[in-house]
Design a protein around this motif. Sequence first.
Motif, PDB file in Angstrom:
ATOM      1  N   ALA A 244       0.786  -1.115  -0.108  1.00 34.00           N
ATOM      2  CA  ALA A 244       0.050  -0.170   0.057  1.00 34.00           C
ATOM      3  C   ALA A 244       0.969   1.205  -0.092  1.00 34.00           C
ATOM      4  N   THR A 245       0.533   2.265  -0.658  1.00 35.66           N
ATOM      5  CA  THR A 245       1.038   3.791  -0.773  1.00 35.66           C
ATOM      6  C   THR A 245      -0.329   4.580  -0.059  1.00 35.66           C
ATOM      7  N   THR A 257      -9.333  16.193   7.361  1.00 40.93           N
ATOM      8  CA  THR A 257      -8.464  15.550   6.266  1.00 40.93           C
ATOM      9  C   THR A 257      -9.017  14.343   5.478  1.00 40.93           C
ATOM     10  N   ILE A 258      -8.367  14.353   4.429  1.00 40.71           N
ATOM     11  CA  ILE A 258      -8.910  13.562   3.218  1.00 40.71           C
ATOM     12  C   ILE A 258      -7.380  12.516   3.236  1.00 40.71           C
ATOM     13  N   MET A 259      -7.649  10.979   3.414  1.00 47.47           N
ATOM     14  CA  MET A 259      -6.689  10.127   3.283  1.00 47.47           C
ATOM     15  C   MET A 259      -7.120   9.123   2.306  1.00 47.47           C
ATOM     16  N   HIS A 260      -6.043   8.582   1.822  1.00 44.76           N
ATOM     17  CA  HIS A 260      -6.353   7.352   0.870  1.00 44.76           C
ATOM     18  C   HIS A 260      -5.091   6.389   0.864  1.00 44.76           C
ATOM     19  N   TYR A 261      -5.583   5.196   0.879  1.00 46.88           N
ATOM     20  CA  TYR A 261      -4.648   4.176   0.697  1.00 46.88           C
ATOM     21  C   TYR A 261      -5.065   3.562  -0.874  1.00 46.88           C
ATOM     22  N   ARG A 262      -3.715   3.517  -1.533  1.00 46.86           N
ATOM     23  CA  ARG A 262      -3.731   2.823  -2.968  1.00 46.86           C
ATOM     24  C   ARG A 262      -3.199   1.548  -2.669  1.00 46.86           C
ATOM     25  N   MET A 263      -3.922   0.613  -2.866  1.00 41.71           N
ATOM     26  CA  MET A 263      -3.418  -0.741  -2.713  1.00 41.71           C
ATOM     27  C   MET A 263      -2.788  -1.322  -3.760  1.00 41.71           C
ATOM     28  N   GLU A 264      -1.485  -1.504  -3.918  1.00 40.22           N
ATOM     29  CA  GLU A 264      -0.728  -1.795  -5.047  1.00 40.22           C
ATOM     30  C   GLU A 264      -1.048  -3.099  -5.582  1.00 40.22           C
ATOM     31  N   GLY A 265      -1.372  -3.395  -6.922  1.00 37.47           N
ATOM     32  CA  GLY A 265      -1.719  -4.521  -7.712  1.00 37.47           C
ATOM     33  C   GLY A 265      -2.847  -5.318  -7.007  1.00 37.47           C
ATOM     34  N   ALA A 272      -7.714  -7.310   3.572  1.00 38.55           N
ATOM     35  CA  ALA A 272      -7.648  -7.971   4.622  1.00 38.55           C
ATOM     36  C   ALA A 272      -6.874  -7.168   5.871  1.00 38.55           C
ATOM     37  N   LYS A 273      -5.669  -6.485   5.421  1.00 38.46           N
ATOM     38  CA  LYS A 273      -5.005  -5.648   6.240  1.00 38.46           C
ATOM     39  C   LYS A 273      -4.438  -4.242   5.401  1.00 38.46           C
ATOM     40  N   PRO A 278      -5.875  -5.005  10.755  1.00 42.77           N
ATOM     41  CA  PRO A 278      -7.047  -5.276   9.901  1.00 42.77           C
ATOM     42  C   PRO A 278      -7.562  -4.175   9.305  1.00 42.77           C
ATOM     43  N   THR A 279      -8.079  -4.060   8.194  1.00 43.57           N
ATOM     44  CA  THR A 279      -8.828  -2.785   7.543  1.00 43.57           C
ATOM     45  C   THR A 279      -9.791  -2.280   8.414  1.00 43.57           C
ATOM     46  N   GLU A 280     -10.719  -2.976   9.012  1.00 44.06           N
ATOM     47  CA  GLU A 280     -11.643  -2.393   9.923  1.00 44.06           C
ATOM     48  C   GLU A 280     -11.159  -1.741  10.913  1.00 44.06           C
TER      49      GLU A 280
END
Length: 296
Positions: A244-245, A257-265, A272-273, A278-280
């Motif tokens: 992730a980035t 705030t605006i936050m973002h996780y780009r899950m690579e590939g 799941a994480k 864990p993502t939740e």
Amino acid sequence: MTATPASQSNKNTCAKPSPIKAGTTENQAVAAHPAASRGQHTRTYLVHVPAQYSAKTAVPMVIIFHGHGGTAQEAEQDTGFSQLADKEQFIAVYPQGLPDDGQMPMWASIGPLDYNIDETVFMNDMLDKLTKDFCVDTQRIYATGFSNGGGMSGFVACQLSTRIAAVAPISGNYYPLQAGCHPQRAVPMLEIHGSADPIVPYNGISAKVNPQWPLPAVQDWLGEWAKRNGCTKGPEQFFQDKNATGFRWTDCHQNATIMHYRMEGEGHTVPAKIGNLPTEQVIWNFFKLHTLAGPK
């Protein structure tokens, strides 16, 4: 802005025994408007009450929207939010979408253009009933969801900004809203999306490719939210691992705030994480930093 009664906190002022046994989940219903609900007179949602629920202590609430073709039951089974609710002491709510013409449950996340379904009316009715039935801290109501449910999370950020404190859409289909997006306050947001999503592409779908239903690129859509929130910095990278980035827009109105996780590939899925959590839990950690009135 003066708060309306619906958005005022009832913390330490309510005495509401739960109609559902603490630590369990039950189906609930609210009266619906048939003309705005495909002829239905009621709409339903699952409610999980945390194990240590007290009739006198107001608790936060997290609304979790299923994806297209999913159900409230599947959303509870697949996300882990009910178990987290017991641990962190919040009420978890899983609304049920209405069927499309193929009998696939869905959310009208662009407005009544979808089968004349008015999800704003449903959400307000559901929230009114939930805050009547349970001891809810109305300053701390949050929404998340996957795919079409992620789009619905963006929809309620636009339509119910005086009731929803923060949102966390996952792989959402962020079609432009029929009535536009005009939130009455800055809405904190955490967005999660796979860089290789084949269903809701990370880089969007251009009007040349799909003139009727173009999709914005994820970072463009988040950039528009950053403008609405008055953010003056970003996007800046704050996190990186092999999966992730993380990016964020900061210095926003009310610290929204605006936050973002780009899950690579990753494709069209809920990771799941993120990092070691864990993502939740990542979503809840973001939510609990924010209230309707601003950061805690």
